[in-house]
Design an enzyme around this catalytic site. Structure first.
Site, PDB file in Angstrom:
ATOM      1  N   HIS A   1      60.595  22.554 131.965  1.00  0.00           N
ATOM      2  CA  HIS A   1      61.128  22.954 133.268  1.00  0.00           C
ATOM      3  C   HIS A   1      61.977  23.913 133.988  1.00  0.00           C
ATOM      4  O   HIS A   1      62.781  24.131 132.996  1.00  0.00           O
ATOM      5  CB  HIS A   1      61.491  21.496 134.202  1.00  0.00           C
ATOM      6  CG  HIS A   1      63.365  21.020 133.888  1.00  0.00           C
ATOM      7  ND1 HIS A   1      63.410  20.052 134.535  1.00  0.00           N
ATOM      8  CD2 HIS A   1      64.030  22.507 133.239  1.00  0.00           C
ATOM      9  CE1 HIS A   1      65.167  19.336 133.642  1.00  0.00           C
ATOM     10  NE2 HIS A   1      65.200  21.137 133.380  1.00  0.00           N
TER      11      HIS A   1
ATOM     12  N   ASP B   1      70.085  25.425 141.147  1.00  0.00           N
ATOM     13  CA  ASP B   1      69.322  23.919 141.954  1.00  0.00           C
ATOM     14  C   ASP B   1      70.177  22.871 141.683  1.00  0.00           C
ATOM     15  O   ASP B   1      71.923  23.008 140.934  1.00  0.00           O
ATOM     16  CB  ASP B   1      68.496  23.227 140.716  1.00  0.00           C
ATOM     17  CG  ASP B   1      69.060  23.880 139.129  1.00  0.00           C
ATOM     18  OD1 ASP B   1      70.541  23.953 138.885  1.00  0.00           O
ATOM     19  OD2 ASP B   1      67.810  23.382 138.085  1.00  0.00           O
TER      20      ASP B   1
ATOM     21  N   GLU C   1      60.043  19.806 138.018  1.00  0.00           N
ATOM     22  CA  GLU C   1      59.292  19.436 137.077  1.00  0.00           C
ATOM     23  C   GLU C   1      57.630  19.726 136.776  1.00  0.00           C
ATOM     24  O   GLU C   1      56.795  19.999 137.393  1.00  0.00           O
ATOM     25  CB  GLU C   1      59.725  17.766 137.758  1.00  0.00           C
ATOM     26  CG  GLU C   1      60.792  17.510 137.700  1.00  0.00           C
ATOM     27  CD  GLU C   1      61.616  17.236 136.502  1.00  0.00           C
ATOM     28  OE1 GLU C   1      61.801  18.363 135.563  1.00  0.00           O
ATOM     29  OE2 GLU C   1      62.144  16.207 136.182  1.00  0.00           O
TER      30      GLU C   1
ATOM     31  N   ASN D   1      61.433  19.591 128.806  1.00  0.00           N
ATOM     32  CA  ASN D   1      59.930  19.729 129.330  1.00  0.00           C
ATOM     33  C   ASN D   1      59.426  20.573 129.812  1.00  0.00           C
ATOM     34  O   ASN D   1      58.243  20.526 130.578  1.00  0.00           O
ATOM     35  CB  ASN D   1      59.908  17.963 130.278  1.00  0.00           C
ATOM     36  CG  ASN D   1      60.572  18.370 131.181  1.00  0.00           C
ATOM     37  OD1 ASN D   1      61.253  19.229 131.495  1.00  0.00           O
ATOM     38  ND2 ASN D   1      60.646  17.590 132.118  1.00  0.00           N
TER      39      ASN D   1
HETATM   40  C1  GLP Z   1      68.822  21.357 133.684  1.00  0.00           C
HETATM   41  C2  GLP Z   1      69.122  22.423 134.908  1.00  0.00           C
HETATM   42  C3  GLP Z   1      68.042  23.992 134.385  1.00  0.00           C
HETATM   43  C4  GLP Z   1      68.768  23.758 132.780  1.00  0.00           C
HETATM   44  C5  GLP Z   1      67.671  23.036 132.158  1.00  0.00           C
HETATM   45  C6  GLP Z   1      68.072  23.684 130.647  1.00  0.00           C
HETATM   46  O1  GLP Z   1      68.850  20.194 133.532  1.00  0.00           O
HETATM   47  N1  GLP Z   1      68.350  21.747 136.065  1.00  0.00           N
HETATM   48  O2  GLP Z   1      69.038  24.528 135.633  1.00  0.00           O
HETATM   49  O3  GLP Z   1      67.994  25.124 133.170  1.00  0.00           O
HETATM   50  O4  GLP Z   1      68.015  21.706 132.590  1.00  0.00           O
HETATM   51  O5  GLP Z   1      69.430  23.501 130.058  1.00  0.00           O
HETATM   52  P1  GLP Z   1      70.130  23.232 129.051  1.00  0.00           P
HETATM   53  O6  GLP Z   1      70.855  24.876 129.089  1.00  0.00           O
HETATM   54  O7  GLP Z   1      71.569  22.425 129.199  1.00  0.00           O
HETATM   55  O8  GLP Z   1      69.723  23.547 128.284  1.00  0.00           O
END
Ligand code: GLP
Length: 268
Positions: free
Chosen positions: A152, A81, A157, A150
């Site tokens: 995702h 992403d 989302e 959340n």
């Molecule tokens: C982000 C990214 C995701 C990621 C997730 C968790 O917003 N878009 O691809 O896996 O949230 O992030 P983190 O590992 O920093 O908690």
């Protein structure tokens, strides 16, 4: 099968849950999972998430390369992403993270790397090109993903349909707020571009990583709540080859039953 946003048919629930003592141990396991896929299929198509969760996994993978344990020269690497409108050179962009943490240290050549161009004037075409590439490659062999606060995955989302491939999406307020942690300065994070849940469901294998007590509540919802697009990560429970690798803190709110079903005892 579908009831509102819930999927009542849970016939495919086969998700493997592995709980480890800490972030180091879960990252070692995740790096081994990636190693195994590459050894079985040297030209594997691998989709990589960014964020804090997979960071150590990628560092351990780099060590495996230096030690001569893996060779990624035939792999295709896809970015999960990106924040729309954020330049690739900005620290905090997924592009910057992937180059810094994994592509540059691993010496991956440009023709192996496929990332969304979030500055493109035609984001629809970006999505089409990504979907076309994945189709041409056959399938994604492994997706390494994190989970948002959340629920995702990527930027899928809450409320997103399960039959979406790549798409552009308005980010919800949790994602906009939590996302600030990646940036040195307050940054407008209104939209994301992401692979879809359909990619996730069609991937040969998915490994989801989560650590820390801040993830305990969403991990409980993901593993024990109803399978629903309201918590996108729950759809992983409909995947035939999905694995959740978490540490004890992220597993802190799980029920006795989930803990018994998981592989806690053998790993901790
Ligand atoms: C982000 C990214 C995701 C990621 C997730 C968790 O917003 N878009 O691809 O896996 O949230 O992030 P983190 O590992 O920093 O908690």
């Amino acid at each position: 099968m579908e009831k509102g946003n819930e999927f009542t048919d849970k016939m495919n629930e086969k998700m493997e849950i592995k709980i480890f003592k800490d972030y180091q141990a879960l990252s070692e396991q995740a790096a081994s999972e990636i190693e195994e896929v590459i050894k079985l299929k040297p030209d594997a198509v691998i989709c990589l998430a960014t964020g804090e969760s997979p960071k150590l996994t990628y560092q351990l993978l780099v060590k495996k390369l230096i030690d001569g344990k893996i060779d990624l020269s035939d792999c295709t690497l896809i970015g999960l992403d990106e924040w729309v409108g954020v330049p690739p050179t900005t620290e905090g962009s997924c592009h910057h993270f992937l180059y810094k943490e994994i592509f540059s240290p691993l010496g991956i050549s440009e023709n192996q790397i496929h990332l969304f161009d979030a500055l493109s004037g035609n984001l629809f075409l970006e999505c089409q090109n990504m979907d076309k590439l994945i189709l041409e490659k056959g399938d994604i062999d492994l997706m390494v993903v994190g989970i948002g606060m959340n629920g995702h995955i990527g930027f899928n989302e809450p409320g997103i349909p399960v039959d979406n491939y790549s798409h552009v999406i308005n980010l919800d307020s949790t994602t906009q707020t939590v996302g600030q942690k990646y940036f040195a300065h307050p940054t407008e994070l209104k939209k994301g571009i992401t692979l879809g849940l359909k990619h996730l469901l069609q991937a040969e294998k998915v490994v989801l990583l989560a650590n820390g007590d801040k993830k305990a509540s969403i991990i409980k919802e993901t593993l024990e709540g109803p399978i629903s697009i309201d918590v996108p990560a729950t759809v992983l429970r409909m995947h035939l080859n999905a694995m959740v690798i978490i540490d004890e803190e992220a597993a802190g709110l799980l029920s006795e039953k989930t803990l018994l079903d998981s592989q806690t005892a053998s790993n901790v």
